[in-house]
Design a protein around this motif. Structure first.
Motif, PDB file in Angstrom:
ATOM      1  N   GLY A 110       0.814  -1.213   0.000  1.00  0.00           N
ATOM      2  CA  GLY A 110       0.000   0.000   0.000  1.00  0.00           C
ATOM      3  C   GLY A 110       0.844   1.258   0.000  1.00  0.00           C
ATOM      4  N   ASN A 111       1.940   1.244   0.760  1.00  0.00           N
ATOM      5  CA  ASN A 111       2.828   2.404   0.790  1.00  0.00           C
ATOM      6  C   ASN A 111       3.403   2.703  -0.584  1.00  0.00           C
ATOM      7  OD1 ASN A 111       2.351   1.744   3.469  1.00  0.00           O
ATOM      8  ND2 ASN A 111       4.433   2.216   4.151  1.00  0.00           N
ATOM      9  N   SER A 112       3.886   1.656  -1.251  1.00  0.00           N
ATOM     10  CA  SER A 112       4.511   1.841  -2.555  1.00  0.00           C
ATOM     11  C   SER A 112       3.516   2.379  -3.573  1.00  0.00           C
ATOM     12  CB  SER A 112       5.105   0.518  -3.045  1.00  0.00           C
ATOM     13  OG  SER A 112       5.752   0.700  -4.282  1.00  0.00           O
ATOM     14  N   VAL A 113       2.306   1.828  -3.592  1.00  0.00           N
ATOM     15  CA  VAL A 113       1.293   2.287  -4.540  1.00  0.00           C
ATOM     16  C   VAL A 113       0.948   3.752  -4.287  1.00  0.00           C
ATOM     17  CG1 VAL A 113      -1.122   2.000  -5.257  1.00  0.00           C
ATOM     18  CG2 VAL A 113       0.344  -0.011  -4.934  1.00  0.00           C
ATOM     19  N   ALA A 114       0.800   4.131  -3.006  1.00  0.00           N
ATOM     20  CA  ALA A 114       0.485   5.518  -2.687  1.00  0.00           C
ATOM     21  C   ALA A 114       1.604   6.455  -3.145  1.00  0.00           C
ATOM     22  CB  ALA A 114       0.244   5.659  -1.186  1.00  0.00           C
ATOM     23  N   ILE A 115       2.847   6.082  -2.864  1.00  0.00           N
ATOM     24  CA  ILE A 115       3.973   6.936  -3.255  1.00  0.00           C
ATOM     25  C   ILE A 115       4.036   7.084  -4.764  1.00  0.00           C
ATOM     26  CG2 ILE A 115       6.504   7.076  -3.301  1.00  0.00           C
ATOM     27  CD1 ILE A 115       6.465   5.718  -0.525  1.00  0.00           C
ATOM     28  N   GLU A 116       3.776   6.012  -5.492  1.00  0.00           N
ATOM     29  CA  GLU A 116       3.845   6.052  -6.954  1.00  0.00           C
ATOM     30  C   GLU A 116       2.878   7.054  -7.564  1.00  0.00           C
ATOM     31  OE1 GLU A 116       4.996   2.371  -9.587  1.00  0.00           O
ATOM     32  OE2 GLU A 116       3.271   1.975  -8.319  1.00  0.00           O
ATOM     33  N   PHE A 117       1.760   7.298  -6.909  1.00  0.00           N
ATOM     34  CA  PHE A 117       0.750   8.174  -7.490  1.00  0.00           C
ATOM     35  C   PHE A 117       1.242   9.605  -7.651  1.00  0.00           C
ATOM     36  CE2 PHE A 117      -2.715   5.134  -7.225  1.00  0.00           C
ATOM     37  CZ  PHE A 117      -3.546   5.574  -8.246  1.00  0.00           C
ATOM     38  N   ILE A 118       2.354   9.942  -7.026  1.00  0.00           N
ATOM     39  CA  ILE A 118       2.864  11.290  -7.200  1.00  0.00           C
ATOM     40  C   ILE A 118       3.246  11.548  -8.659  1.00  0.00           C
ATOM     41  CG2 ILE A 118       5.332  10.879  -6.756  1.00  0.00           C
ATOM     42  CD1 ILE A 118       5.214  13.421  -4.958  1.00  0.00           C
ATOM     43  N   GLY A 119       3.570  10.477  -9.407  1.00  0.00           N
ATOM     44  CA  GLY A 119       3.912  10.640 -10.825  1.00  0.00           C
ATOM     45  C   GLY A 119       2.759  11.185 -11.643  1.00  0.00           C
ATOM     46  N   PRO A 120       1.605  10.475 -11.730  1.00  0.00           N
ATOM     47  CA  PRO A 120       0.489  10.998 -12.506  1.00  0.00           C
ATOM     48  C   PRO A 120      -0.103  12.280 -11.940  1.00  0.00           C
ATOM     49  CG  PRO A 120      -0.111   8.950 -11.395  1.00  0.00           C
ATOM     50  CD  PRO A 120       1.371   9.091 -11.281  1.00  0.00           C
ATOM     51  N   ILE A 121      -0.062  12.447 -10.598  1.00  0.00           N
ATOM     52  CA  ILE A 121      -0.562  13.693 -10.015  1.00  0.00           C
ATOM     53  C   ILE A 121       0.304  14.863 -10.473  1.00  0.00           C
ATOM     54  CG2 ILE A 121      -0.845  14.955  -7.851  1.00  0.00           C
ATOM     55  CD1 ILE A 121      -1.714  12.327  -6.550  1.00  0.00           C
ATOM     56  N   ALA A 122       1.625  14.648 -10.545  1.00  0.00           N
ATOM     57  CA  ALA A 122       2.524  15.701 -11.026  1.00  0.00           C
ATOM     58  C   ALA A 122       2.266  16.026 -12.486  1.00  0.00           C
ATOM     59  CB  ALA A 122       3.982  15.274 -10.822  1.00  0.00           C
ATOM     60  N   VAL A 123       2.012  15.006 -13.321  1.00  0.00           N
ATOM     61  CA  VAL A 123       1.696  15.250 -14.727  1.00  0.00           C
ATOM     62  C   VAL A 123       0.449  16.123 -14.835  1.00  0.00           C
ATOM     63  CG1 VAL A 123       0.914  14.177 -16.877  1.00  0.00           C
ATOM     64  CG2 VAL A 123       2.809  13.179 -15.605  1.00  0.00           C
ATOM     65  N   ALA A 124      -0.574  15.796 -14.050  1.00  0.00           N
ATOM     66  CA  ALA A 124      -1.812  16.572 -14.074  1.00  0.00           C
ATOM     67  C   ALA A 124      -1.573  17.999 -13.602  1.00  0.00           C
ATOM     68  CB  ALA A 124      -2.875  15.896 -13.213  1.00  0.00           C
ATOM     69  N   ALA A 125      -0.767  18.148 -12.534  1.00  0.00           N
ATOM     70  CA  ALA A 125      -0.522  19.475 -11.979  1.00  0.00           C
ATOM     71  C   ALA A 125       0.211  20.372 -12.973  1.00  0.00           C
ATOM     72  CB  ALA A 125       0.280  19.351 -10.684  1.00  0.00           C
ATOM     73  N   PHE A 126       1.248  19.840 -13.608  1.00  0.00           N
ATOM     74  CA  PHE A 126       2.002  20.649 -14.559  1.00  0.00           C
ATOM     75  C   PHE A 126       1.219  20.874 -15.854  1.00  0.00           C
ATOM     76  CE2 PHE A 126       5.584  19.065 -11.934  1.00  0.00           C
ATOM     77  CZ  PHE A 126       6.107  20.302 -11.586  1.00  0.00           C
ATOM     78  N   GLY A 127       0.283  19.965 -16.150  1.00  0.00           N
ATOM     79  CA  GLY A 127      -0.541  20.151 -17.340  1.00  0.00           C
ATOM     80  C   GLY A 127      -1.649  21.167 -17.122  1.00  0.00           C
ATOM     81  N   ALA A 128      -2.332  21.095 -15.969  1.00  0.00           N
ATOM     82  CA  ALA A 128      -3.451  21.990 -15.694  1.00  0.00           C
ATOM     83  C   ALA A 128      -2.981  23.348 -15.173  1.00  0.00           C
ATOM     84  CB  ALA A 128      -4.391  21.338 -14.668  1.00  0.00           C
ATOM     85  N   ARG A 129      -1.952  23.353 -14.331  1.00  0.00           N
ATOM     86  CA  ARG A 129      -1.396  24.579 -13.754  1.00  0.00           C
ATOM     87  C   ARG A 129      -2.469  25.417 -13.079  1.00  0.00           C
ATOM     88  NH1 ARG A 129       2.714  26.337 -18.708  1.00  0.00           N
ATOM     89  NH2 ARG A 129       3.935  24.405 -18.674  1.00  0.00           N
ATOM     90  N   THR A 130      -3.279  24.771 -12.245  1.00  0.00           N
ATOM     91  CA  THR A 130      -4.301  25.458 -11.479  1.00  0.00           C
ATOM     92  C   THR A 130      -3.973  25.347 -10.001  1.00  0.00           C
ATOM     93  OG1 THR A 130      -5.686  23.480 -11.263  1.00  0.00           O
ATOM     94  CG2 THR A 130      -6.045  24.870 -13.222  1.00  0.00           C
ATOM     95  N   LEU A 131      -4.622  26.196  -9.211  1.00  0.00           N
ATOM     96  CA  LEU A 131      -4.421  26.139  -7.762  1.00  0.00           C
ATOM     97  C   LEU A 131      -4.862  24.803  -7.224  1.00  0.00           C
ATOM     98  CD1 LEU A 131      -3.572  27.715  -5.239  1.00  0.00           C
ATOM     99  CD2 LEU A 131      -5.947  28.525  -5.056  1.00  0.00           C
ATOM    100  N   ARG A 132      -5.942  24.252  -7.793  1.00  0.00           N
ATOM    101  CA  ARG A 132      -6.459  22.961  -7.352  1.00  0.00           C
ATOM    102  C   ARG A 132      -5.440  21.849  -7.579  1.00  0.00           C
ATOM    103  NH1 ARG A 132     -12.047  21.040  -7.444  1.00  0.00           N
ATOM    104  NH2 ARG A 132     -12.065  18.755  -7.355  1.00  0.00           N
ATOM    105  N   SER A 133      -4.878  21.791  -8.786  1.00  0.00           N
ATOM    106  CA  SER A 133      -3.918  20.734  -9.093  1.00  0.00           C
ATOM    107  C   SER A 133      -2.622  20.919  -8.310  1.00  0.00           C
ATOM    108  CB  SER A 133      -3.640  20.681 -10.595  1.00  0.00           C
ATOM    109  OG  SER A 133      -3.064  21.891 -11.045  1.00  0.00           O
ATOM    110  N   GLY A 134      -2.224  22.171  -8.112  1.00  0.00           N
ATOM    111  CA  GLY A 134      -1.028  22.420  -7.314  1.00  0.00           C
ATOM    112  C   GLY A 134      -1.212  22.003  -5.866  1.00  0.00           C
ATOM    113  N   GLY A 135      -2.415  22.260  -5.324  1.00  0.00           N
ATOM    114  CA  GLY A 135      -2.712  21.825  -3.962  1.00  0.00           C
ATOM    115  C   GLY A 135      -2.711  20.310  -3.845  1.00  0.00           C
ATOM    116  N   ALA A 136      -3.239  19.651  -4.886  1.00  0.00           N
ATOM    117  CA  ALA A 136      -3.240  18.184  -4.881  1.00  0.00           C
ATOM    118  C   ALA A 136      -1.814  17.644  -4.857  1.00  0.00           C
ATOM    119  CB  ALA A 136      -3.992  17.652  -6.099  1.00  0.00           C
ATOM    120  N   LEU A 137      -0.931  18.251  -5.654  1.00  0.00           N
ATOM    121  CA  LEU A 137       0.464  17.811  -5.688  1.00  0.00           C
ATOM    122  C   LEU A 137       1.138  18.040  -4.341  1.00  0.00           C
ATOM    123  CD1 LEU A 137       2.874  16.705  -7.225  1.00  0.00           C
ATOM    124  CD2 LEU A 137       3.329  19.018  -8.082  1.00  0.00           C
ATOM    125  N   ALA A 138       0.890  19.196  -3.716  1.00  0.00           N
ATOM    126  CA  ALA A 138       1.485  19.481  -2.408  1.00  0.00           C
ATOM    127  C   ALA A 138       1.003  18.478  -1.356  1.00  0.00           C
ATOM    128  CB  ALA A 138       1.130  20.901  -1.984  1.00  0.00           C
TER     129      ALA A 138
END
Length: 304
Positions: A110-138
């Protein structure tokens, strides 16, 4: 965080012939998630006899062979450019699986799967560049710190491998969409996995616990292939039907179930009991996935 890049493994009529059309899409998604991480748990149990690189090789090669045989991908004409993109795509996928297995050898599933999700979340954050996506990444970064920041050195190494797998997942998203836009979605997945298997073969063939140990033990060989079928083939076929029946935002929201499913399978199947800190870290990542669901511009199609 899922698109059509690699999920359309089986035709809709075939999937419906299983009676899946009468089951709710949420229930189908849950079945696919359980299959995904039962495959990962099967891989963990194989680590006692086989190296993670060997299990990753068996998973990628086995799943790739199934896709190519089902699709008869050898009939397709491949240009040099198509092969180059497919090779990059498949290599990213194979390396992602390799580092995921190196991670779950050292840290709970479970730990590994959770940590891995930072990859797609980062793609979304840099693609959308919104406060919402940036907050999700943080929030996701905070979850990763909670999961790895206070762990023993061996677990920190596992967390590092999870982060590398997450980065490869992000690269896979970009390459996967390039392959899909070129019309190579399913054939590109199968052929790409076979090429990726060749790319990681040096770490999976030779030495103790290498491919020779699996070939000499049919049960181990079958276990490696089963990990690929459970983690790749079955979830991809199920997700095809799920995506046809759910809006993208709803499907992305269901992705939040994946760290939960992985944690529960790790608890029940592998006796991996998370600490309070680890639960808080996983919850933070789940919250980031939920917040991120409407801002994800380029969701991924394969979860390790």
């Amino acid at each position: 965080m899922t698109t059509v890049t690699g999920r359309y493994l089986l035709s809709a009529p075939v999937v419906r012939s299983w009676g899946a059309g009468r089951v709710s899409p949420e229930a189908l998604f849950t079945v696919g998630a359980i299959s995904q991480y039962l495959g990962a748990a099967t891989a963990v149990e194989l680590f006692a006899e086989l190296r993670p690189g060997t299990v990753a090789l068996l998973r990628v090669a086995g799943a790739g062979a199934v896709v190519v045989l089902l699709r008869r991908s050898w009939r397709r004409h491949w240009s040099p450019v198509e092969l180059a993109w497919t090779a990059a795509f498949g290599t990213a996928l194979a390396l992602m699986n390799l580092f995921f297995y190196l991670a779950i050898e050292r840290v709970p599933l479970g730990n590994s799967v959770a940590i891995e999700f930072i990859g797609p979340i980062a793609v979304a954050a840099f693609g959308a560049r919104t406060l919402r996506s940036g907050g999700a990444l943080a929030l996701a970064v905070g979850g990763v710190v909670a999961l790895a920041g206070f762990a023993p050195p061996e677990a920190q190494l596992g967390a590092l491998f999870s982060l590398i797998a997450g980065a490869l997942w992000a690269g896979y998203i970009v390459l996967g969409h390039r392959v899909a836009r070129a019309g190579m979605a399913v054939d590109g997945l199968g052929v790409g996995m076979l090429i990726g298997a060749l790319a990681i073969s040096p770490v999976g063939i030779a030495g103790p616990g290498g491919l020779g140990a699996a070939v000499g033990a049919p049960l181990l060989l079958a276990g490696g292939v089963a990990a690929g079928v459970l983690s790749n083939v079955i979830p991809y076929g199920i997700d095809q039907l799920v995506m046809q029946r759910l809006a993208r935002a709803r499907f992305a929201l269901l992705q939040a179930l994946l760290p939960v499913t992985a944690t529960l399978i790790g608890l029940v199947w592998l006796s991996q009991v998370p600490s309070v800190r680890e639960v808080m870290g996983i919850v933070a990542v789940i919250a980031a996935i939920v917040i991120n669901r409407e801002s994800d511009p380029a969701p991924s199609d394969v979860v390790p």
